[in-house]
Scaffold this active site. Structure first.
Site, PDB file in Angstrom:
ATOM      1  N   MET A 232     -32.710  -2.017   5.928  1.00 27.68           N
ATOM      2  CA  MET A 232     -33.656  -1.570   4.938  1.00 27.68           C
ATOM      3  C   MET A 232     -34.785  -2.602   4.710  1.00 27.68           C
ATOM      4  SD  MET A 232     -32.295   1.021   3.136  1.00 27.68           S
ATOM      5  CE  MET A 232     -32.060   1.724   4.830  1.00 27.68           C
ATOM      6  N   HIS A 233     -35.641  -2.275   5.841  1.00 26.35           N
ATOM      7  CA  HIS A 233     -36.853  -3.164   5.894  1.00 26.35           C
ATOM      8  C   HIS A 233     -37.693  -3.480   4.626  1.00 26.35           C
ATOM      9  CE1 HIS A 233     -36.193  -3.939  10.402  1.00 26.35           C
ATOM     10  NE2 HIS A 233     -35.986  -2.462  10.308  1.00 26.35           N
ATOM     11  N   ASP A 234     -38.212  -2.186   4.423  1.00 29.96           N
ATOM     12  CA  ASP A 234     -39.155  -2.263   3.213  1.00 29.96           C
ATOM     13  C   ASP A 234     -38.713  -2.575   1.816  1.00 29.96           C
ATOM     14  OD1 ASP A 234     -41.409  -1.345   4.852  1.00 29.96           O
ATOM     15  OD2 ASP A 234     -40.928   0.571   4.588  1.00 29.96           O
TER      16      ASP A 234
END
Length: 304
Positions: A232-234
């Site tokens: 879940m980068h963002d």
């Protein structure tokens, strides 16, 4: 008191989770959204953002932003997010439209109207933010800080050294990092740790309507897998706003390489102070993974 934020985004499947958190985290007050070309074209990111706002019945103004980087040809991440950017779920038709001015001007106007400085959150390429800072420098005192998802102190994810959001518009990132505003960088050092486990992903369809929608999108997301876990980068940029205690930050001098044949888009993070330059970015270097996963579960449970 809720923290007022403006969110610049390029949805994008993991952007959808970050947008959910920005809307439903009780600590945050999402007042404006803007879109930028990145994961897919700006027409698609705008359509996707409007679909999400309609899905959650969120009355938040949205402005469409830059269609191309400042000086170079666009690149996208359709191989990760699919051609539409958010394939896998059939959203209901709607008649929402973006407001009629470019994103950087919408941000300028909203900053100048705000009763207090506002936190900007950028989870796509930094083109809109660079346009704001270069064309409207009078806005700087009205920016509390900028929190970005982008960059890395080491390995990249679209080249050996460069992270996608920075590599998509290195000149914009360089402009932003030179601007003198306060910057928090949540890059691959932490976002590669921000994994939702297969066990948790399996519970999403029974969680609520948001869980069902995200589970459908995740089946098309290529940053990991439903079997090994999804990054879940963002979402890390939103998580830092609400739970900064989960992150280990270090003030560093950070520059962006714009010229190298093999290194363009690299964030040069001077962790050890070798260059002798003053720190201009607070760089997130480590993450409390269990705490992050618990917070994600809590905030998505609110996203009905």
């Amino acid at each position: 008191m809720r923290l007022p934020i403006f969110l610049d985004t390029d949805p994008g499947i993991d952007d959808a989770v970050a947008i959910a958190a920005a809307i439903f985290a009780p600590e945050l007050d999402l007042q404006l959204m803007t879109t930028v070309a990145g994961n897919v074209s700006v027409e698609k990111t705008t359509r996707n953002a409007l679909q999400l706002l309609h899905f959650w019945n969120a009355e938040i103004p949205l402005a469409q932003g830059a269609a191309v980087p400042l000086v170079r040809a666009p690149r996208d991440a359709a191989s990760v997010h699919g051609e539409s950017g958010m394939a896998g779920y059939d959203f209901v038709e709607h008649n929402r439209k973006p407001i009629g001015i470019p994103a950087f001007l919408a941000i300028r106007d909203a900053l100048m109207r705000a009763p207090e400085p506002v936190t900007l959150v950028a989870i796509g390429p930094l083109t809109n933010i660079a346009l704001l800072l270069s064309q409207c420098p009078e806005c700087k005192p009205y920016i509390r800080r900028l929190v970005i998802m982008g960059g890395s102190s080491g390995r990249g994810n679209c080249t050996p050294n460069a992270e996608f959001n920075i590599a998509a518009d290195p000149e914009a990132a360089a402009c932003v990092f030179r601007s003198g505003i306060e910057i928090v960088m949540c890059g691959l050092d932490v976002t590669n740790q921000a994994i939702l486990t297969p066990d948790y992903l399996a519970t999403l369809p029974e969680l609520n309507r948001t869980g069902k929608m995200l589970h459908a999108l995740f089946s098309h997301y290529r940053s990991g897998s439903m079997q090994s876990g999804l990054r879940m980068h963002d979402l890390c940029a939103i998580a830092w706003l609400v739970r900064p205690d989960l992150f280990t930050l270090k003030p560093c001098f950070v520059a962006v390489e714009t010229q190298g044949e093999f290194t363009s888009g690299t964030t040069v993070v001077d962790i050890d102070g070798c260059l002798g330059k003053p720190a201009n970015v607070k760089v997130a270097l480590d993450l409390d993974v269990k705490g992050f996963q618990q917070w994600v579960a809590e905030v998505l449970a609110l996203a009905s």
